[in-house]
Structures are given as C-alpha cells and as structure tokens.
Scaffold this motif. Structure first.
Motif, PDB file in Angstrom:
ATOM      1  N   ASP A  81       0.815  -1.222   0.000  1.00 46.96           N
ATOM      2  CA  ASP A  81       0.000   0.000   0.000  1.00 46.96           C
ATOM      3  C   ASP A  81       0.849   1.272   0.000  1.00 46.96           C
ATOM      4  O   ASP A  81       0.299   2.371  -0.068  1.00 46.96           O
ATOM      5  N   LYS A 112      -8.462   3.598   5.912  1.00 47.65           N
ATOM      6  CA  LYS A 112      -8.737   3.345   4.490  1.00 47.65           C
ATOM      7  C   LYS A 112      -8.095   4.383   3.575  1.00 47.65           C
ATOM      8  O   LYS A 112      -8.570   4.651   2.470  1.00 47.65           O
ATOM      9  N   LEU A 113      -6.984   4.941   4.057  1.00 47.42           N
ATOM     10  CA  LEU A 113      -6.239   5.876   3.214  1.00 47.42           C
ATOM     11  C   LEU A 113      -5.469   5.159   2.116  1.00 47.42           C
ATOM     12  O   LEU A 113      -5.005   5.789   1.163  1.00 47.42           O
ATOM     13  N   ILE A 115      -7.021   3.189   0.259  1.00 44.16           N
ATOM     14  CA  ILE A 115      -8.046   3.043  -0.775  1.00 44.16           C
ATOM     15  C   ILE A 115      -8.403   4.393  -1.378  1.00 44.16           C
ATOM     16  O   ILE A 115      -8.460   4.564  -2.594  1.00 44.16           O
ATOM     17  N   THR A 116      -8.663   5.366  -0.518  1.00 48.35           N
ATOM     18  CA  THR A 116      -8.971   6.712  -0.986  1.00 48.35           C
ATOM     19  C   THR A 116      -8.397   7.721  -0.006  1.00 48.35           C
ATOM     20  O   THR A 116      -8.487   7.541   1.209  1.00 48.35           O
ATOM     21  N   LYS A 117      -7.801   8.793  -0.530  1.00 43.99           N
ATOM     22  CA  LYS A 117      -7.176   9.785   0.332  1.00 43.99           C
ATOM     23  C   LYS A 117      -7.203  11.151  -0.341  1.00 43.99           C
ATOM     24  O   LYS A 117      -7.363  11.251  -1.561  1.00 43.99           O
ATOM     25  N   GLU A 119      -5.528  14.827  -1.596  1.00 45.94           N
ATOM     26  CA  GLU A 119      -4.266  15.120  -2.283  1.00 45.94           C
ATOM     27  C   GLU A 119      -3.121  15.114  -1.279  1.00 45.94           C
ATOM     28  O   GLU A 119      -3.295  15.459  -0.099  1.00 45.94           O
ATOM     29  N   SER A 269     -13.846  15.839   5.383  1.00 45.54           N
ATOM     30  CA  SER A 269     -13.012  14.894   4.647  1.00 45.54           C
ATOM     31  C   SER A 269     -13.394  13.461   4.972  1.00 45.54           C
ATOM     32  O   SER A 269     -13.520  12.609   4.074  1.00 45.54           O
ATOM     33  N   ARG A 273     -15.008  10.649   2.345  1.00 46.79           N
ATOM     34  CA  ARG A 273     -14.339   9.363   2.087  1.00 46.79           C
ATOM     35  C   ARG A 273     -15.119   8.181   2.660  1.00 46.79           C
ATOM     36  O   ARG A 273     -14.712   7.035   2.491  1.00 46.79           O
TER      37      ARG A 273
END
Length: 434
Positions: A81, A112-113, A115-117, A119, A269, A273
């Motif tokens: 990851d 779950k950063l 998977i999606t985070k 910028e 945020s 997410r």
C-alpha cells in the motif's frame, strides 16, 4: 477563516470537527489495536528486564523493551500500500523509525487511506518528541572506537529526529505540513493538539500523528536513576509489578517502549471518504509552569485541565473517565490526584480513574498517543482496563480502576500528560462522531 479573539474563549465546537479515523500501535505489551485491546482487557503487562542495564546493586533494570526482530515481517504485510521504496527505507532505518512506520501503516489501513485519500499536499505529519533516538549516537561512537571519521555517511541523517519525518513522508507520500513536536513526556499530547489545530485552521484535511518509540542509550537511563525518578528496585523477582500508579508502594516510573499513531481528519473529509469515525478530539490545552525542573506543579495541572474543559465546552460533570499521567512516582501521583480533586470537585468520586502505564511502562514521547489509543479502545469495547497492582491506594477518595477489567460506558474522557520542565497537557476525547 475564523480566528479566536482570546485564548480562553477558544472552543473546538466553533471550528471544523476533528475525528480520529485510524489508529495503530506497536508495544512491548502487544502490537496492533486488536491485540493491544486484548492485552489491556486482560491486564497483560509488557514489563520485564532491560538487557545489559542494572541498578546500583547489580540487579537488572526493569522496563518494557520492544524487540526489533519482529518489526520487519509485520511491516511487509503493508508494503504493497506504500511507496515502492518503503521496504528499502524500512531496512536502513533505526529501531524507532521502524516501529513508527509499522504503527503508521496499521493506522493508514484502518483509516482506508490506502483506498482513498486527499491530495498529498492536504495530508500533514507530526512526530512527537525530541532526542528520540540517542541510542543511535551512543552505538555509533562505540562502534567507531573514538574515531569519528569512521562513521557511516548515513549517520548524518539517522541521528536527527527529522529522519522520522523524511522516511514516513516518503513511505506514505505525504507532502503537507510536517514537524517534530517536542514536549518531553507531554510530546504525544502536544502533537495531537497541534494536529487538531492544523485541521481546524484548514491547513490539512488529514494529519498523521506519530508517538515514536524512545530509543534511549544507557546514559539517559542512568540519568533517570541518578535523579531518583526511576523505580523498580523492590520488584526484582516480579518486574511486572514494578509500575504501580497511585499505590503506596510506588517507587518511580518504569521505562516502556512503544510507537503509536493516530490519523486525525476533518469531519468533511472523513464524510466524503466514508471513513469510520472512531472518536472525536473535542478539546484540549497546554500550558507551562515557568520553571525548568522535573517537579510537577499542581496549579499548572489545574489550569490546564480547566482550560481543556473550556475548549470542549464542558463542565466537570461532562467527563466520566480520566486516563491519568499516572507515572508511579510518589510525588507525581499525589500531585495529580490533588489537581484532579480541585478541578472536578464534587464530581471527583464519580470519575473513573486509570493509568495505562501500569501495563506499558512510561513510553515518554509516545505516551500521549499510546494513551489516546488506549482510551479510544476502552470507549469502543465498553470496558475499563485494570490497575492490577493497585493494592493500597494512596487515597481512598478516588474511584480508581479495579484490579481486574470491568464493564464501563465511557462517553467522554480526559487524557493527561505532563513533562519535565513544567509542561502540562490534556486532551478531551469523545466517543464516536460529535
């Protein structure tokens, strides 16, 4: 952007809510939040003996040491990851950075950063502590036999606290604001407070807060012995019993090694997410005593707890749990109890009071982050971890945790951390989303 006109009027609720969306921990007691929660629940201590170190009578020094050998195999589970250089960076790093990287990888995945985070420029990084790894300098000087010209070139990077920032930012691709936050044993809380401010001010959407493992040399440990702060002399045959906060047989703090990580995130945020909210940082404060000694100051502790409550918009009855600084030092324990009684008054007998150090030892710079993790895990699991060696409390006027775990519904907790040099901190943690 809203700016508070006066510090006493600052309230977290007036600004962007700050959530905890990920946690990680690597400790001598247990590693990973699930295993650590089980260790807390069952009162399993990580305290034993520190290899190669002794008291004046020749008995081995008591402490909670984290073995380095198991860190790399555990980290490899998360390598996919992270950046392509993560494995190499891990291998060439010192013990403290390795422990930080593993705790951070656990928290990163839980949030779950992976998977999606946001910028990369919207992610911050704060590392608690200063003089984090003096063992590196001690070992380097020993290895080169008094000939500094033989030092490995990478030593120029490795001995600096900012090595943690460089390695972790490269591993996780973090390009926002970053710094080390020093406050002695209050460093962990100080870093959490600074991270919350960064998120509330809009400087970052996500902030990784690292409580790093203190990699001390024999010099630092001997200095604690020399000033009479270190305990354990009466517990050679039962080292796990040596750290006994608030017990009449407390002798001094017991060193512990751990690294912990919190992922703090702005509410907007986290919601965008669809991240799980573990807890809310609802308030907090820090203050100085205007002295340079190691002695605790009751007035400073009172002032800090009162300000922390104000920032959370709470009165004394709004808190139902305190994770005390509770170091197992005679003066420190008594001073903290007196300050709690002054702040909470008639509510004091109803407060549940605990100290995680009884199981982990005193993790120094990481203590505030370790104990925030412990507080949140107890909130989630609805239990209170035990104080197994609290046999003769120094005062009957407080509702200490029992000697075995017990069910408990904790909605709002205060976690205290105090540091040498008159540094006082407290953070208010609320269960779930505010």
């Amino acid at each position: 952007m809203r700016i508070s006109e006066r510090a006493p009027g600052y309230r977290y609720a007036d600004y962007r809510p700050v959530y905890v969306t990920g946690m990680g921990i690597v400790s001598a007691a247990a590693s990973g939040t699930e295993a650590f929660s089980q260790a807390l629940r069952h009162g399993r201590s990580g305290i034993g003996y520190l290899e190669g170190l002794t008291y004046a009578d020749g008995q081995p020094l008591i402490g909670a040491a984290l073995p380095e050998e198991g860190l790399e195999p555990a980290f490899l589970c998360y390598k996919g990851d992270l950046s392509r250089n993560a494995g190499r960076l891990f291998r060439i790093s010192g013990k403290s950075v390795k422990a930080s990287a593993l705790a951070a990888a656990q928290a990163w995945q839980e949030a779950k950063l992976n998977i999606t985070k946001p910028e990369a420029e919207r992610i911050g990084l704060l590392v608690a502590g200063s003089n984090i790894s003096p063992a590196i300098s001690y070992a380097a000087m020993t290895a080169c036999g008094g000939q500094p010209e033989l030092l490995h070139p990478r030593y120029a990077l490795n001995y600096m606290d900012t090595c943690q920032l460089g390695v972790l930012s490269e591993m996780f691709g973090i390009r926002g604001e970053g710094a080390t936050v020093g406050g002695a044993s209050a460093s962990g809380n100080a870093a959490v407070l600074r991270a919350a401010q960064m998120i509330q001010l809009g400087i970052a959407d996500v902030c990784m807060v690292i409580g790093p493992l203190a990699d001390l040399s024999p010099l630092e440990l001997q200095s604690f012995l020399n000033i009479g702060a270190y305990g354990g002399r009466s517990f050679h045959s039962a080292p796990a019993h040596a750290c006994r906060p608030f017990d009449s047989r407390h002798e001094g703090f017991i060193f512990g090694q751990a690294a912990a990580c919190l992922i703090l995130e702005g509410a907007d945020s986290a919601e965008a997410r669809e991240a799980e909210v573990l807890a809310t940082i609802a308030g907090g404060a820090a203050s100085l005593d205007a002295h340079s000694l190691s002695d605790p100051n009751e007035d400073g502790q009172v002032r800090t707890m009162e300000l922390a409550l104000r920032t959370a918009g709470l009165g004394p009855s709004g808190v139902d749990y305190i994770n005390a600084h509770g170091t197992s030092t005679p003066l420190g324990d008594v001073t903290e109890l007196r300050s709690i009684a002054r702040v909470f008054g008639s509510h004091t007998p109803g407060l549940r009071l605990n100290s995680t150090k009884t199981l982990t030892g005193h993790c120094l710079y990481a203590a505030g982050v370790v104990e925030a993790v412990a507080t949140i895990l107890q909130m989630q699991g609805e239990y209170l971890h035990p104080l197994p060696w609290l046999e003769e409390p120094v005062s009957p006027n407080y509702r200490f945790a029992a000697r075995q775990a017990e069910p408990a519904s904790i909605t709002c907790g205060l976690s205290n951390s105090y540091g040498f040099g008159g540094i006082n901190t407290g953070i208010i943690i609320r269960k779930g989303a505010s």
